[in-house]
Design a protein around this motif. Structure first.
Motif, PDB file in Angstrom:
ATOM      1  N   THR A  12      -3.117  -3.286  -6.576  1.00  0.00           N
ATOM      2  CA  THR A  12      -2.343  -2.159  -6.056  1.00  0.00           C
ATOM      3  C   THR A  12      -1.809  -1.251  -7.154  1.00  0.00           C
ATOM      4  N   GLN A  38       0.572   6.045  -8.942  1.00  0.00           N
ATOM      5  CA  GLN A  38       1.022   5.812  -7.572  1.00  0.00           C
ATOM      6  C   GLN A  38       1.502   7.153  -7.016  1.00  0.00           C
ATOM      7  N   GLN A  83      -7.295  -5.109  -3.607  1.00  0.00           N
ATOM      8  CA  GLN A  83      -6.189  -4.857  -2.688  1.00  0.00           C
ATOM      9  C   GLN A  83      -6.788  -4.599  -1.306  1.00  0.00           C
ATOM     10  N   THR A  86      -6.184  -1.046   2.127  1.00  0.00           N
ATOM     11  CA  THR A  86      -6.202   0.311   1.585  1.00  0.00           C
ATOM     12  C   THR A  86      -7.491   1.006   1.993  1.00  0.00           C
ATOM     13  N   VAL A 103      -2.760   3.682   1.043  1.00  0.00           N
ATOM     14  CA  VAL A 103      -2.508   2.329   0.549  1.00  0.00           C
ATOM     15  C   VAL A 103      -1.922   1.448   1.654  1.00  0.00           C
ATOM     16  N   GLN A 105       0.554  -0.312   1.806  1.00  0.00           N
ATOM     17  CA  GLN A 105       2.008  -0.223   1.961  1.00  0.00           C
ATOM     18  C   GLN A 105       2.452   0.966   2.810  1.00  0.00           C
ATOM     19  N   THR A 265       2.317  -7.682  -6.206  1.00  0.00           N
ATOM     20  CA  THR A 265       3.113  -6.563  -5.690  1.00  0.00           C
ATOM     21  C   THR A 265       3.814  -6.991  -4.404  1.00  0.00           C
TER      22      THR A 265
END
Length: 496
Positions: A12, A38, A83, A86, A103, A105, A265
């Motif tokens: 990530t 990011q 990851q 994503t 992503v 998240q 993460t």
């Protein structure tokens, strides 16, 4: 047969490459990684530039090969781990992404998830995909891009735009656009894949208006996916698994009931449930474990969205530490948190709460609260979240877990591992090689190509670095846990 297996570990926040020999020793790459940007366009939105993902991964791969001073011909195979969830969409002809990678998240698709649940699809999604409807997964991210990039859906219907999780994107790029594939583990995290029939689900594709033409071919994790061209030499990409399933495989949790937790993460607790897809009513997910054929193994999974990322937050945003490793030092400088609890629900809460609208909070602050108290509370928050997962798993299966295997960057933190053992009342076993995500991808590629004979051979070579055992002050631990849950309740349903 070559002398090495090369693992590409696309995470990530950074991309890594590690070279393993037949004895499972790291020959190069343990300290090699390249961080990338990011991107936060709006509150609770998280993006990556897909080109950054590829270039950082390719660059670190070439650096490791160069520093190891090996002939590329000595690489028997490549394993990829990534990851998960994503989401990347790219033009089939030009290879250019049509939008940034969304992503795992990212919370932007929460309203799409609410629409799915309101239409009565929640139970169907759980039964078919093993997942709980949430913005975490890929399906709603695909829909968002198709809805918001002009002409994207029509082009996707015509097969001009491809979808892939990060593994698909890397394989497509490394193969020169010849292979559009993924594996069962990554497909099982999209919320549009039937984990029982091992195929994309038409009902969910229709609900999200996702054209089947844009989806990759799905293969077992131990398969020859494509050939990667490196320095004019073609090397088989023979292993591919999402990072958490790769770590489960790398920890040699091959048998039913074996479990591991990866501290990255986020934090991810997985237990192998064998050939049975166990459905849990405790906020856990049913997912596919890495394997070699259509007779797949399954796993139960609990996900913490913000694990090690809370330490990065202390470093990068609050700037109360200068290096992530400092957190262990400061946590040990105070006897306790002074009553402070930090709930790192920066992008919502995962299992067992599944609250997309939770947000982070620090509670219990007094005039006497010091920097070290907040740092310790951040460290402890990681362990509390993993404890919540473990208890949900134990309650759902009616078992008491005596040992948990751990890996990932934060497993180096002795304070965290001891606190984890104390509040979970379980032994914590840390392996000598803690890069088990990359190791799992290497195992898949190596067994597929005959570099290693079978799972028994790789398991026989594993070694444990340290075992942490729990304290006997159960009453104190239960008081801490009860107060943690009080703090969690104050973070929930905040961003509604």
């Amino acid at each position: 047969m070559g002398k090495y297996i090369l693992s590409l570990d696309q995470g990530t926040t950074s991309s890594r490459a590690i070279l393993f020999d037949h004895e499972q020793k790291i020959c190069a790459g343990e300290a090699e990684q390249k961080e990338f940007r990011q991107i936060y366009p709006h509150e609770a939105w998280v993006e990556h530039d897909p080109i950054d993902l590829y270039t950082s991964q390719y660059s670190v791969m070439m650096d490791v090969i160069a520093k190891a001073k090996i002939d590329v011909r000595d690489i028997a195979a490549i394993g990829i781990t990534n990851q998960r969830e994503t989401t990347i969409l790219w033009d089939k002809k030009t290879g250019q992404p049509v939008y940034n990678a969304i992503v795992w998240q990212c919370r932007r698709t929460s309203s799409i998830v609410d629409t799915l649940k309101n239409s009565g699809l929640g139970g169907y999604i759980k039964k078919t995909t093993g997942l709980i409807p949430d913005a975490y997964f890929s399906g709603t991210k695909i829909k968002w891009i198709l809805d918001n990039v002009k002409g994207a859906r029509e082009r996707a219907k015509n097969g001009e735009i491809l979808f892939g999780t990060v593994d698909s994107w890397l394989i497509w790029k490394l193969s020169g656009g010849k292979a559009h594939v993924t594996d069962y583990t990554n497909a099982s995290r999209t919320m549009i894949f039937d984990i029982h029939k091992l195929d994309w689900d038409d009902k969910l594709l229709d609900a999200l208006d996702i054209p089947r033409a844009m989806l990759p071919e799905v293969k077992p994790s131990g398969s020859v996916f494509a050939a990667a061209g490196i320095g004019g030499i073609e090397i088989p990409i023979a292993g591919n698994a999402g990072d958490q399933q790769a770590a489960l495989f790398g920890q040699c949790c091959f048998d039913k009931g074996e479990a591991k937790c990866t501290y990255g993460t986020g934090c991810f607790l997985l237990m192998n449930t064998g050939s049975q897809a166990v459905e849990s009513g405790n906020g856990l997910l049913t997912t596919i474990a890495a394997g070699f054929d259509n007779n797949v193994q399954y796993a139960l999974e609990g996900s913490v969205f913000t694990g090690g990322a809370v330490i990065q937050w202390l470093r990068d945003e609050l700037r109360i530490i200068t290096d992530s490793a400092d957190s262990e030092y400061y946590a040990g400088k105070v006897e306790n948190t002074g009553g402070v609890y930090l709930v790192p629900a920066f992008t919502g809460l995962g299992a067992p709460y599944w609250d997309m609208y939770a947000r982070g909070c620090i509670i219990g602050i007094t005039r006497g609260t010091k920097r070290a108290h907040i740092i310790r509370a951040a460290e402890e928050s990681i362990a509390y979240q993993v404890m919540d997962l473990l208890r949900a798993m134990e309650n759902g299966l009616g078992i008491s877990m005596k040992e948990l295997k751990v890996d990932g960057g934060a497993s180096r933190d002795k304070f965290l591992m001891q606190f984890q053992s104390d509040i979970c009342r379980a032994s914590i076993a840390r392996p000598v090689i803690r890069e088990t995500t990359a190791l799992g991808a290497a195992f898949l590629a190596g067994i597929t190509t005959g570099f290693w004979k079978d799972k028994d051979e790789v398991k026989s070579r594993q070694a444990c670095d340290r075992i942490f055992t729990p304290c006997d002050n159960f009453a104190k631990c239960e008081k801490l846990i009860n107060d943690w849950h009080r703090a969690v309740e104050r973070s929930r349903n905040w961003s509604v």
